[in-house]
Design a protein around this motif. Sequence first.
Motif, PDB file in Angstrom:
ATOM      1  N   VAL A 169       0.828  -0.979  -0.066  1.00  0.00           N
ATOM      2  CA  VAL A 169       0.043   0.070  -0.001  1.00  0.00           C
ATOM      3  C   VAL A 169       0.818   1.200  -0.077  1.00  0.00           C
ATOM      4  CG1 VAL A 169      -1.641   1.330   1.437  1.00  0.00           C
ATOM      5  CG2 VAL A 169      -1.951  -1.193   0.941  1.00  0.00           C
ATOM      6  N   LEU A 170       1.957   1.145   0.721  1.00  0.00           N
ATOM      7  CA  LEU A 170       2.956   2.406   0.913  1.00  0.00           C
ATOM      8  C   LEU A 170       3.395   2.793  -0.610  1.00  0.00           C
ATOM      9  CD1 LEU A 170       4.969   1.492   3.998  1.00  0.00           C
ATOM     10  CD2 LEU A 170       3.461   3.485   3.807  1.00  0.00           C
ATOM     11  N   GLU A 171       3.597   1.650  -1.475  1.00  0.00           N
ATOM     12  CA  GLU A 171       4.090   1.624  -2.533  1.00  0.00           C
ATOM     13  C   GLU A 171       3.126   2.056  -3.593  1.00  0.00           C
ATOM     14  OE1 GLU A 171       5.330  -1.744  -5.790  1.00  0.00           O
ATOM     15  OE2 GLU A 171       6.908  -1.300  -4.314  1.00  0.00           O
ATOM     16  N   ASP A 172       1.739   1.599  -3.641  1.00  0.00           N
ATOM     17  CA  ASP A 172       0.669   1.902  -4.472  1.00  0.00           C
ATOM     18  C   ASP A 172       0.162   3.130  -4.307  1.00  0.00           C
ATOM     19  OD1 ASP A 172       0.807  -0.734  -5.353  1.00  0.00           O
ATOM     20  OD2 ASP A 172      -1.062  -1.290  -4.098  1.00  0.00           O
ATOM     21  N   ARG A 173       0.480   4.003  -3.055  1.00  0.00           N
ATOM     22  CA  ARG A 173       0.052   5.293  -2.745  1.00  0.00           C
ATOM     23  C   ARG A 173       1.181   6.303  -3.010  1.00  0.00           C
ATOM     24  NH1 ARG A 173      -5.409   5.101  -0.443  1.00  0.00           N
ATOM     25  NH2 ARG A 173      -5.174   7.182   0.456  1.00  0.00           N
TER      26      ARG A 173
END
Length: 332
Positions: A22-26
């Motif tokens: 999620v850190l990567e996606d966002r």
Amino acid sequence: MKKINLAVVGASGMVGRTFLKVLEDRDFPFDNLYCFASKRSAGQKVTCKGKEYTIEELTPESFDRDIDIALFSAGGDTSKTFAPIAASKGVIVVDNSSAWRMDTTVPLVVPEVNPEALADHNNIIANPNCSTIQAVVALKPLYDAYGIKRIVYSTYQAVSGSGVKGYKDLEEGLKGNDLMACYPHPIAGNCLPHIDVFLENGYTKEEMKMVNETRKILNDQSLKITATTVRVPVFYSHSESVNVEFEKDFKDIAEIKTLLANANGVILQDDPENNVYPLAKEATGTDPVYVGRIRRDESLDSGINLWVVADNIRKGAATNAVQIAETLIQNM
């Protein structure tokens, strides 16, 4: 958005690895990322934003470095021990366990619902239960518009909510092997009205979590709520039937649909004539809360039924925690 130093505690687990995704996606803005887990997992490699990180053993000294925010998902006992240590060293902890949720000094936050609660914390913030998060995202605009007297929750919860063991029970069960490493009965081809332990009142702990957390997040202890939570043979995404009785009546269902279509974090999927309604399979891997099957409860003067679906590992855990961190750094 300001860049910060971030830690992920429980980085080797199902939710911990989803934190990293999620850190990567966002494209979460961090300068340094530290990954911690148990001694057993120390040395494992994980990746985020194309960079490889080595998991370190979590110790009391882990927070003796410049860390602004730590995302915890390592179980209640670990959170009880290490969250106060981190908080005492100036780290803001966003904790995904149940350890702090009902502590009156700890805010319980869903950013689309009660971001104002973040104004008052002692460096520990609780991430709600997965099944509660998706429900209150859907309920908040309705609560604001009509007031709510009573809620009846019936949930259909994926095995990933039990972690790796629950996932494995279903995976093996579908092969014809009733593993039962996690559940007291086979989960493949079955529905278990039993999530967490049974309490003296006959409810399970999961059911009472939904009752108490909904009241805390909506800041309304007068709400009448009952719940039945069921584990179903689905890998990811929880589905919920939510029956709501309002304080005041609404004109028509179109009014309800408009409110939900415009609500932060909600995607309306409600066209039953064309078989359009929220599905666990389609919600998996995404962050919104999907709402459909909206209809008047004809047994009440002012009530409706909703079908609410969301990915329990993303919005129900990792994404909500990352959203809390995003809201925090906007005000740093």
